[in-house]
Design an enzyme around this catalytic site. Structure first.
Site, PDB file in Angstrom:
ATOM      1  N   PRO A 230       0.785  -1.227   0.000  1.00 57.73           N
ATOM      2  CA  PRO A 230       0.000   0.000   0.000  1.00 57.73           C
ATOM      3  C   PRO A 230       0.818   1.278   0.000  1.00 57.73           C
ATOM      4  O   PRO A 230       1.827   1.387   0.693  1.00 57.73           O
ATOM      5  CB  PRO A 230      -0.833  -0.105   1.283  1.00 57.73           C
ATOM      6  CG  PRO A 230      -0.196  -1.161   2.095  1.00 57.73           C
ATOM      7  CD  PRO A 230       0.478  -2.094   1.138  1.00 57.73           C
ATOM      8  N   ASN A 231       0.348   2.190  -0.801  1.00 60.19           N
ATOM      9  CA  ASN A 231       0.867   3.563  -0.928  1.00 60.19           C
ATOM     10  C   ASN A 231       2.174   3.655  -1.695  1.00 60.19           C
ATOM     11  O   ASN A 231       2.625   4.754  -2.010  1.00 60.19           O
ATOM     12  CB  ASN A 231       0.995   4.247   0.452  1.00 60.19           C
ATOM     13  CG  ASN A 231      -0.350   4.416   1.117  1.00 60.19           C
ATOM     14  OD1 ASN A 231      -1.264   4.949   0.505  1.00 60.19           O
ATOM     15  ND2 ASN A 231      -0.494   3.924   2.329  1.00 60.19           N
TER      16      ASN A 231
ATOM     17  N   ARG B 148       5.133  11.912  -3.736  1.00 58.42           N
ATOM     18  CA  ARG B 148       4.912  12.530  -2.419  1.00 58.42           C
ATOM     19  C   ARG B 148       6.076  12.145  -1.499  1.00 58.42           C
ATOM     20  O   ARG B 148       6.734  11.125  -1.699  1.00 58.42           O
ATOM     21  CB  ARG B 148       3.617  12.001  -1.763  1.00 58.42           C
ATOM     22  CG  ARG B 148       2.346  12.298  -2.514  1.00 58.42           C
ATOM     23  CD  ARG B 148       1.792  13.676  -2.129  1.00 58.42           C
ATOM     24  NE  ARG B 148       0.470  13.900  -2.709  1.00 58.42           N
ATOM     25  CZ  ARG B 148       0.244  14.257  -3.967  1.00 58.42           C
ATOM     26  NH1 ARG B 148       1.253  14.417  -4.788  1.00 58.42           N
ATOM     27  NH2 ARG B 148      -0.980  14.458  -4.405  1.00 58.42           N
TER      28      ARG B 148
ATOM     29  N   TYR C 167      11.140   8.946   0.850  1.00 55.48           N
ATOM     30  CA  TYR C 167      11.101   7.836  -0.112  1.00 55.48           C
ATOM     31  C   TYR C 167      11.786   8.119  -1.455  1.00 55.48           C
ATOM     32  O   TYR C 167      11.758   7.280  -2.341  1.00 55.48           O
ATOM     33  CB  TYR C 167       9.648   7.416  -0.351  1.00 55.48           C
ATOM     34  CG  TYR C 167       8.957   6.947   0.913  1.00 55.48           C
ATOM     35  CD1 TYR C 167       9.355   5.771   1.547  1.00 55.48           C
ATOM     36  CD2 TYR C 167       7.934   7.691   1.493  1.00 55.48           C
ATOM     37  CE1 TYR C 167       8.740   5.344   2.711  1.00 55.48           C
ATOM     38  CE2 TYR C 167       7.306   7.270   2.664  1.00 55.48           C
ATOM     39  CZ  TYR C 167       7.716   6.103   3.261  1.00 55.48           C
ATOM     40  OH  TYR C 167       7.109   5.679   4.409  1.00 55.48           O
TER      41      TYR C 167
ATOM     42  N   ASN D  26       8.036  -5.525  -0.670  1.00 56.86           N
ATOM     43  CA  ASN D  26       7.915  -4.421   0.276  1.00 56.86           C
ATOM     44  C   ASN D  26       6.421  -4.308   0.540  1.00 56.86           C
ATOM     45  O   ASN D  26       5.678  -3.754  -0.280  1.00 56.86           O
ATOM     46  CB  ASN D  26       8.480  -3.124  -0.312  1.00 56.86           C
ATOM     47  CG  ASN D  26       8.379  -1.972   0.678  1.00 56.86           C
ATOM     48  OD1 ASN D  26       7.722  -2.086   1.707  1.00 56.86           O
ATOM     49  ND2 ASN D  26       9.032  -0.856   0.359  1.00 56.86           N
TER      50      ASN D  26
ATOM     51  N   ALA E 212       2.976  -0.776   4.981  1.00 55.82           N
ATOM     52  CA  ALA E 212       2.505  -0.831   6.369  1.00 55.82           C
ATOM     53  C   ALA E 212       1.958  -2.214   6.757  1.00 55.82           C
ATOM     54  O   ALA E 212       1.911  -2.550   7.947  1.00 55.82           O
ATOM     55  CB  ALA E 212       1.439   0.241   6.591  1.00 55.82           C
TER      56      ALA E 212
ATOM     57  N   GLU F 255      12.538  -9.432   2.019  1.00 56.39           N
ATOM     58  CA  GLU F 255      11.779  -8.247   2.433  1.00 56.39           C
ATOM     59  C   GLU F 255      12.655  -7.005   2.253  1.00 56.39           C
ATOM     60  O   GLU F 255      13.816  -7.009   2.656  1.00 56.39           O
ATOM     61  CB  GLU F 255      11.403  -8.415   3.911  1.00 56.39           C
ATOM     62  CG  GLU F 255      10.662  -7.236   4.498  1.00 56.39           C
ATOM     63  CD  GLU F 255      10.352  -7.422   5.996  1.00 56.39           C
ATOM     64  OE1 GLU F 255      10.754  -8.438   6.593  1.00 56.39           O
ATOM     65  OE2 GLU F 255       9.734  -6.528   6.563  1.00 56.39           O
TER      66      GLU F 255
ATOM     67  N   HIS G 148      12.715  -2.651   2.703  1.00 54.31           N
ATOM     68  CA  HIS G 148      12.118  -1.365   3.091  1.00 54.31           C
ATOM     69  C   HIS G 148      13.016  -0.239   2.629  1.00 54.31           C
ATOM     70  O   HIS G 148      14.233  -0.279   2.851  1.00 54.31           O
ATOM     71  CB  HIS G 148      11.891  -1.286   4.605  1.00 54.31           C
ATOM     72  CG  HIS G 148      10.860  -2.266   5.042  1.00 54.31           C
ATOM     73  ND1 HIS G 148       9.530  -2.116   4.733  1.00 54.31           N
ATOM     74  CD2 HIS G 148      10.980  -3.444   5.670  1.00 54.31           C
ATOM     75  CE1 HIS G 148       8.875  -3.169   5.176  1.00 54.31           C
ATOM     76  NE2 HIS G 148       9.724  -3.996   5.743  1.00 54.31           N
TER      77      HIS G 148
ATOM     78  N   ARG H 182      12.529   5.082  12.768  1.00 49.33           N
ATOM     79  CA  ARG H 182      11.224   5.747  12.715  1.00 49.33           C
ATOM     80  C   ARG H 182      10.367   5.327  13.923  1.00 49.33           C
ATOM     81  O   ARG H 182      10.903   4.859  14.918  1.00 49.33           O
ATOM     82  CB  ARG H 182      10.549   5.422  11.372  1.00 49.33           C
ATOM     83  CG  ARG H 182      11.418   5.884  10.183  1.00 49.33           C
ATOM     84  CD  ARG H 182      10.778   5.589   8.846  1.00 49.33           C
ATOM     85  NE  ARG H 182       9.553   6.371   8.651  1.00 49.33           N
ATOM     86  CZ  ARG H 182       8.707   6.185   7.642  1.00 49.33           C
ATOM     87  NH1 ARG H 182       8.951   5.264   6.728  1.00 49.33           N
ATOM     88  NH2 ARG H 182       7.611   6.922   7.538  1.00 49.33           N
TER      89      ARG H 182
HETATM   90  O1  CA2 Z   1      10.282   2.124   4.094  1.00 46.93           O
HETATM   91  C1  CA2 Z   1       9.471   1.400   3.497  1.00 46.93           C
HETATM   92  O2  CA2 Z   1       9.709   0.893   2.415  1.00 46.93           O
HETATM   93  C2  CA2 Z   1       8.082   1.159   4.104  1.00 46.93           C
HETATM   94  O3  CA2 Z   1       7.690  -0.167   3.759  1.00 46.93           O
HETATM   95  C3  CA2 Z   1       7.156   2.166   3.487  1.00 46.93           C
HETATM   96  C4  CA2 Z   1       5.739   2.109   4.064  1.00 46.93           C
HETATM   97  C5  CA2 Z   1       5.774   2.179   5.576  1.00 46.93           C
HETATM   98  O4  CA2 Z   1       4.469   2.022   6.100  1.00 46.93           O
HETATM   99  C6  CA2 Z   1       6.695   1.123   6.170  1.00 46.93           C
HETATM  100  O5  CA2 Z   1       6.707   1.302   7.575  1.00 46.93           O
HETATM  101  C7  CA2 Z   1       8.097   1.261   5.624  1.00 46.93           C
HETATM  102  C8  CA2 Z   1       4.910   3.277   3.560  1.00 46.93           C
HETATM  103  C9  CA2 Z   1       4.841   3.355   2.076  1.00 46.93           C
HETATM  104  C10 CA2 Z   1       4.332   4.707   1.740  1.00 46.93           C
HETATM  105  O6  CA2 Z   1       4.915   5.057   0.521  1.00 46.93           O
HETATM  106  C11 CA2 Z   1       4.830   6.360   0.137  1.00 46.93           C
HETATM  107  C12 CA2 Z   1       5.607   6.723  -0.926  1.00 46.93           C
HETATM  108  C13 CA2 Z   1       5.589   8.023  -1.347  1.00 46.93           C
HETATM  109  C14 CA2 Z   1       4.769   8.938  -0.721  1.00 46.93           C
HETATM  110  C15 CA2 Z   1       3.986   8.567   0.343  1.00 46.93           C
HETATM  111  C16 CA2 Z   1       4.003   7.262   0.782  1.00 46.93           C
END
Ligand code: CA2
Length: 139
Positions: free
Chosen positions: A10-11, A18, A23, A72, A75, A96, A98, A105
């Site tokens: 997700p996301n 963003r 990221y 990946n 969340a 896996e 990240h 964090r």
């Molecule tokens: O660091 C990572 O790769 C995470 O898997 C990213 C997740 C987060 O919930 C994990 O704790 C760590 C969030 C992905 C959100 O991705 C975005 C990318 C660009 C803008 C906003 C969110």
């Protein structure tokens, strides 16, 4: 030719659009093209979903057919027993990844349900983590 699936949760479709301070500024689609050029001897496929069940279904679909999975789960890493069960159920090795250093964090990001059932984990090295995961699966 080894076949590997990269699965994003997700996301992660928002990468490059963003929060570039966390990221980075590259879309995953652009990065995926770079990976394909960097690994001409691998057959790579990419899947992204914001839905937990779709991620479980994809792991089941590719996990019996392909030679490895890089995941990946976003969340869902910190919440999903269903994704952990799917990884456990398939024979393909799973790595896996990240992008951010989850240990630097919030504490809720420090626990992964997936890590114990994965072959290994790469954390905090940006998109480069996906490349390192592919190198590990190639060997
Ligand atoms: O660091 C990572 O790769 C995470 O898997 C990213 C997740 C987060 O919930 C994990 O704790 C760590 C969030 C992905 C959100 O991705 C975005 C990318 C660009 C803008 C906003 C969110």
């Amino acid at each position: 030719m080894k076949k590997i699936a990269i699965i994003n949760g997700p996301n992660l479709n928002l990468l490059g659009k963003r929060e570039p301070h966390i990221y980075g500024s590259q879309t995953f689609e652009a990065y995926f093209k770079q990976l394909q050029a960097d690994f001409p001897k691998l057959s790579l496929q990419y899947f992204q979903s914001n839905m937990e069940g779709e991620l479980v279904t994809k792991i089941q679909e590719v996990g019996f057919e392909l030679d490895g999975i890089v995941i990946n789960a976003g969340a869902y890493t910190h919440t999903s027993i269903a994704i952990a069960d799917a990884i456990s159920a398939v024979p393909a090795p799973v790595i896996e990844v990240h992008i951010s250093n989850v240990y630097a964090r919030e504490t809720f990001r420090h626990h992964s349900y997936l890590a114990p059932v994965c072959k290994g984990c790469i954390v905090g090295l940006g998109l480069e983590g996906y490349k390192l995961a592919l190198m590990a699966l190639l060997n």
